[in-house]
Design a protein around this motif. Structure first.
Motif, short mmCIF file in Angstrom:
data_model
loop_
_atom_site.label_atom_id
_atom_site.label_comp_id
_atom_site.label_asym_id
_atom_site.label_seq_id
_atom_site.Cartn_x
_atom_site.Cartn_y
_atom_site.Cartn_z
N VAL A 210 -6.07 -6.80 -5.15
CA VAL A 210 -5.48 -6.27 -3.91
C VAL A 210 -6.62 -6.20 -2.90
N SER A 213 -6.04 -2.07 0.99
CA SER A 213 -4.88 -1.17 0.94
C SER A 213 -5.21 0.15 1.63
N ASP A 273 -2.20 -5.23 1.36
CA ASP A 273 -1.17 -4.73 0.45
C ASP A 273 0.02 -4.23 1.27
N ILE A 287 -3.69 2.16 -7.60
CA ILE A 287 -4.32 0.84 -7.42
C ILE A 287 -5.82 0.96 -7.64
#
Length: 541
Positions: A210, A213, A273, A287
């Protein structure tokens, strides 16, 4: 004889009255205790009645406190009920982040005579308060109503890392693994995110990284402001700026559109994200702390513990380090917010007698001294704090350290020797900077230094045209209108930004309609009110 006794009783009654309040008047010089009825917040680890600092203040100022304490939950409603019932105390002594009097409250109750102005009391009995007010323009402006009265005081707690909330923490372990330099521009940042997405930096052979985020709370976790600040200033609150004394909005300018175009390009390539715009901090942290493999490349947050476990020995806690504001086509701003909210946590009412008022303001003035600030917040020396030892370093390593907190040992009962957050009235930056901190920024006792050093990267990068919303007062006649417009405009700007970024709306086709929508929400009226508030504030002079 009866007539003489009656006359004597009338004379004595006259001596015990006061035209400054409705309570009984004590005489400090005669040794009588001055009674103060106080409404206060009380946490589960504190008993204000038996508190050691309470006892110290009672002895020092010849006071007898009578406490009405409320828990944190429902505190605002209980304060409002006390005022509405007429059965209110001499003094409200509140914890700002639990509940406080709003500026509208202060003006309304001040004009009704329920709340007493503090100006004369400060001039006569509170030299330390006066010194702080006169030396800090923001603090003075936020405590001084447009009519010149100080109807209450809010705490001064200058948290440095809170002043620049919108930071970006990048996985520097991944940078090193991929042979990448720290990004300094918006283009370089995009290239780093692309590498995080495509070059398998976690080494598990899956495209599960990812790159970037965030989440939706107000702890600097929004991703848009940090990125937008390479194009135009985004304060993440009002979306207003001040240019040569004129209030204006940033969210309708071409540079705002250009910034959205850049952020959309990141989104379109899967570098952001999608959950960053909808998830809470708990989901964000899942995450960051994913057990199977490290997933997160960069996180927006005031501090990294919001999205990753930073405890010593945690698997990823050391990997995220702050980067400076990105240089974009037009700017490299940092979002700045004065770390104190307006309103008041110290408020005297018309129930307080003259002697009660004097004793209360002298007590508060003591909290503005260094000795009072330390004793009230830290507790007893030798038990809850100590003086620095040889070789220990202050948070700001350029100054002499002043104090070191002694944390509770495992299983130790609460010490009940301080007023804690209720006493933070002069915790200016220099005072906070003087606390002893560990020198290893990844150790538990060095976390505050980690935040301090990250914030130094942001300091001074805010533009000169920051809109000082924290220092302004809105006319009570316009307060409800302004509150509604603020909510509607912020929701509209935020929702449209998300729609433009995700492609639900087209920046080419729908931008003009978006700008017209701002006009439909009467943004010009909102700007006019903010202009009036700015012009009437001492900060604009």
């Amino acid at each position: 004889m009866l007539v003489c006794l009656l006359l004597l009783s009338v004379a004595l009654a006259g001596c015990s009255s006061s035209n400054l309040g409705n309570g009984e008047k004590g005489d400090v010089s005669s040794g009588d205790k001055v009674s103060i009825n106080v409404f206060a917040h009380q946490g589960s680890d504190t008993n204000l009645q038996t508190n050691k600092f309470t006892k110290k203040m009672e002895d020092k100022f010849n006071i007898q406190f009578h406490w009405t304490t409320v828990p944190f939950d429902g505190a605002a409603e209980k304060r409002q009920i006390s005022l509405a019932s007429g059965d209110y105390p001499d003094l409200y002594l509140l914890i700002p982040w639990v509940d406080r009097f709003s500026q509208t409250d202060l003006l309304k109750f001040g004009q009704q005579g329920v709340i007493l102005p503090l100006n004369d009391l400060i001039d006569k009995y509170a030299p330390n308060i006066k010194k702080v007010l006169d030396s800090n323009e923001y603090y003075k402006a936020m405590n001084t109503a447009p009519d010149g009265n100080i109807y209450g005081l809010t705490g001064l707690n200058e948290c440095f890392h809170c002043s620049y909330p919108n930071k970006m923490w990048v996985n520097t372990k991944w940078l090193k693994q991929l042979g990448l330099s720290e990004p300094g521009t918006t283009a370089e940042f995009k290239a780093v995110l692309e590498a995080f997405k495509t070059k398998d930096p976690n080494g598990n052979g899956k495209a599960d990284e990812v790159p970037l985020s965030g989440s939706i709370e107000n702890f600097g976790v929004h991703i848009i402001p940090y990125l937008m600040n390479g194009f135009i200033y985004d304060d993440d609150r009002t979306y207003l700026v001040v240019n040569n004394g004129k209030v204006d909005t940033a969210a309708s300018k071409p540079e705002w559109k250009e910034g959205l175009t850049y952020i959309k390009s990141l989104y379109d390539e899967g570098l952001i994200d999608p959950g960053a715009f909808t998830q809470n901090s708990g989901a964000f942290k899942k995450i960051g702390d994913n057990a199977d493999a490290q997933l997160l490349g960069a996180g927006a947050a005031m501090h990294p513990a919001l999205f990753v476990n930073t405890d010593e020995g945690s698997p990823y806690g050391k990997d995220y380090n702050a980067i400076p504001p990105l240089q974009g086509p037009h700017a490299n701003y940092a979002t700045y917010n004065y770390p104190i909210d307006p309103g008041a946590s110290f408020v005297l009412t018309n129930k307080a007698s003259e002697q009660t008022q004097i004793a209360a303001i002298q007590l508060l003035d003591y909290l503005y001294t260094q000795e009072g600030a330390m004793s009230a917040y830290l507790g007893e020396e030798g038990t809850s704090w100590r003086k620095p030892q040889e070789g220990e370093v202050a948070l700001n390593d350029q100054i002499q350290p002043l104090y070191k907190s002694i944390p509770l040992a495992s299983g130790e009962e609460p010490r009940n020797d301080s007023w804690g957050a209720m006493s933070q009235y002069n915790h200016h930056r220099a005072y906070r900077d003087a606390e002893v901190q560990g020198t290893d920024v990844y150790a538990s006792d060095g976390y505050e230094r980690r935040l301090y050093e990250a914030t130094l990267l942001m300091e001074g990068k805010e533009p000169k045209n920051v809109f000082p919303h924290w220092a302004l007062w809105v006319d009570p006649a316009s307060a409800d209108e302004v509150s509604m417009m603020q909510t509607n405009l912020k929701d509209y700007i935020d929702q449209n930004a998300l729609q433009f970024i995700t492609g639900a709306k087209s920046l080419d086709k729908d931008w003009e309609d978006y700008v017209k929508g701002l006009e439909g929400l009467n943004i010009q009226r909102y700007v006019e009110i903010m202009q009036s508030s700015y012009d009437s504030s001492s900060i604009s002079k």
